[in-house]
Scaffold this motif. Structure first.
Motif, PDB file in Angstrom:
ATOM      1  N   ASN A 105       1.532   0.557  -4.429  1.00  0.00           N
ATOM      2  CA  ASN A 105       2.689   1.027  -5.192  1.00  0.00           C
ATOM      3  C   ASN A 105       3.054   0.380  -6.413  1.00  0.00           C
ATOM      4  O   ASN A 105       2.672  -0.651  -6.741  1.00  0.00           O
ATOM      5  N   ASN A 155      -4.006   2.918  -4.702  1.00  0.00           N
ATOM      6  CA  ASN A 155      -3.445   3.027  -3.266  1.00  0.00           C
ATOM      7  C   ASN A 155      -2.290   1.987  -3.488  1.00  0.00           C
ATOM      8  O   ASN A 155      -1.734   1.300  -2.303  1.00  0.00           O
ATOM      9  N   ARG A 188       0.855  -1.054   0.003  1.00  0.00           N
ATOM     10  CA  ARG A 188       0.039   0.135   0.018  1.00  0.00           C
ATOM     11  C   ARG A 188       0.955   1.307   0.094  1.00  0.00           C
ATOM     12  O   ARG A 188       1.843   1.364   0.647  1.00  0.00           O
ATOM     13  N   ILE A 189       0.357   2.316  -0.644  1.00  0.00           N
ATOM     14  CA  ILE A 189       0.973   3.555  -0.490  1.00  0.00           C
ATOM     15  C   ILE A 189       0.555   4.116   0.968  1.00  0.00           C
ATOM     16  O   ILE A 189       1.525   4.623   1.536  1.00  0.00           O
ATOM     17  N   ASP A 190      -0.631   4.120   0.898  1.00  0.00           N
ATOM     18  CA  ASP A 190      -1.060   4.891   2.319  1.00  0.00           C
ATOM     19  C   ASP A 190      -1.706   3.453   3.128  1.00  0.00           C
ATOM     20  O   ASP A 190      -2.820   3.035   3.059  1.00  0.00           O
ATOM     21  N   SER A 191      -0.840   3.060   4.206  1.00  0.00           N
ATOM     22  CA  SER A 191      -1.025   1.705   4.920  1.00  0.00           C
ATOM     23  C   SER A 191      -2.312   1.965   5.881  1.00  0.00           C
ATOM     24  O   SER A 191      -2.768   1.218   6.527  1.00  0.00           O
ATOM     25  N   GLU A 192      -2.884   3.308   5.898  1.00  0.00           N
ATOM     26  CA  GLU A 192      -3.975   3.477   6.672  1.00  0.00           C
ATOM     27  C   GLU A 192      -5.140   3.224   6.036  1.00  0.00           C
ATOM     28  O   GLU A 192      -6.453   2.865   6.790  1.00  0.00           O
ATOM     29  N   LYS A 193      -5.167   3.073   5.150  1.00  0.00           N
ATOM     30  CA  LYS A 193      -6.586   2.736   4.158  1.00  0.00           C
ATOM     31  C   LYS A 193      -6.533   1.063   4.047  1.00  0.00           C
ATOM     32  O   LYS A 193      -5.746   0.512   3.546  1.00  0.00           O
TER      33      LYS A 193
END
Length: 346
Positions: free
Chosen positions: A122, A120, A108-113
């Motif tokens: 990479n 999202n 993930r780019i944003d691991s919170e999503k």
């Protein structure tokens, strides 16, 4: 749907871990999506691990699940193969969803999503993901390698929703039971309810052998009874909370004094009308929150006033809550009160 055919391939028996993940996936479809209210059927291991279907099989939510908690990008790509097969089929699935126990930090780019699309992921992970999908297409005899072109795969990946499971089994059950926290069953009971839903879901695999079957329309999948319905699950959960199937034959004991006042020739019909009203109230998707608020109010009054009769409890109910479920009338609401009172045995 016309001019289509679909060959069922690679249906499989579940390990327990996969069963837990698929039940979480089912309850995700049922409760955690903006369009959850549209999903009526949950078809088990037919088109895929799980497929949501609306009441008339016009819309299908196709879902593949993987229970591993740290899946690599290549492994995630491999798990997409059945979704991709369905994307290439004659059926126009409404949504393609990959439900995952977890992914490696490189994906993930944003691991919170925890709910995201290909945007999202990479760039390096996308390359590995595509490689995993292509390798699995080659490994699976039911996908023609000539179909798995870069353009086809790219278009498919734009349509996939990735969902990371970040909840406990009890959290998924709580989403069904919309009642006051004060009367929410404890963790052990919630987990037991989850396990029973899981077992019901897994048992659908034993209803019939569908490997190799060809259907001509999506609704024909229902002929094999490898499905649960949202109403069936709600009814099951309510029954577990009140320790009683509210639609058992006969009359709840607390309701008998009222029932005996009915003209004899009206009793059977009147009791059936009460049960039908309860079915409608429980399954009315426009009044879900109101139903559970009403249940919570009834439950609390019974617990606090265990010696009160049904008529007294009815009078103590808040009028606004009492009238918030239009499927009930006076008699059917009293029947519901009696059912709850008999079940909780205070």
């Amino acid at each position: 749907m016309t001019n289509m055919s679909y060959l069922v391939q690679s249906s499989e028996q579940l390990r327990k871990k996969a069963s837990d993940t698929e039940t979480k996936a089912l309850l995700y479809l049922m409760n955690f999506r903006e369009d959850s209210d549209e999903i009526h059927y949950f078809v088990v291991d037919f088109f895929n691990d799980l497929t949501g279907m609306d009441r008339y099989s016009y819309k299908l939510w196709d879902l593949q699940s993987k229970g591993a908690s740290n899946s690599s990008p290549k492994s995630v790509g491999k798990e997409l193969v059945t979704l991709f097969k369905n994307y290439c089929s004659d059926i126009n699935f409404h949504r393609y969803i990959l439900f995952l126990g977890g992914v490696s930090s490189t994906l993930r780019i944003d691991s919170e999503k925890n709910i995201f699309d290909i945007n999202n992921i990479n760039d390096k992970a996308i390359v590995k993901l595509k490689k995993g999908l292509k390798d699995e297409c080659i490994a699976k005899s039911y996908i023609d390698e000539l179909i798995a072109t870069d353009d086809k795969i790219n278009d498919f990946l734009e349509k996939v929703l990735f969902v990371i499971d970040n909840k406990k089994p009890s959290d998924y059950v709580k989403a069904i039971i919309k009642i006051h926290p004060g009367i929410m069953p404890d963790e052990d009971i919630l987990n037991a309810i989850f396990n029973e839903i899981r077992d019901k879901q897994a048992s659908k695999k034993n209803c019939s052998n569908v490997e190799g079957i060809t259907i001509e329309t999506t609704d024909q999948a229902l002929n094999y009874f490898r499905h649960l319905t949202s109403g069936e699950i709600k009814l099951f959960v309510l029954g577990r909370i009140i320790n009683r199937n509210p639609f058992d034959k006969g009359c709840p004991i607390p309701f008998i004094s009222i029932y005996n006042q009915f003209p004899e020739e009206k009793r059977v019909e009147a009791l059936e009308d009460c049960k039908i009203a309860l079915v409608r109230a429980l399954f009315n998707k426009n009044c879900t929150d109101n139903f559970w608020k009403l249940f919570g109010e009834v439950y609390n009054i019974i617990v606090q006033n265990p010696n009160d009769g049904i008529d007294v409890i009815y009078q103590k109910l808040d009028n606004e809550i009492k009238t918030s479920c239009p499927d009930f009338d006076v008699l059917s609401l009293k029947y519901f009160i009696a059912t709850v009172k008999e079940g909780i045995k205070v």
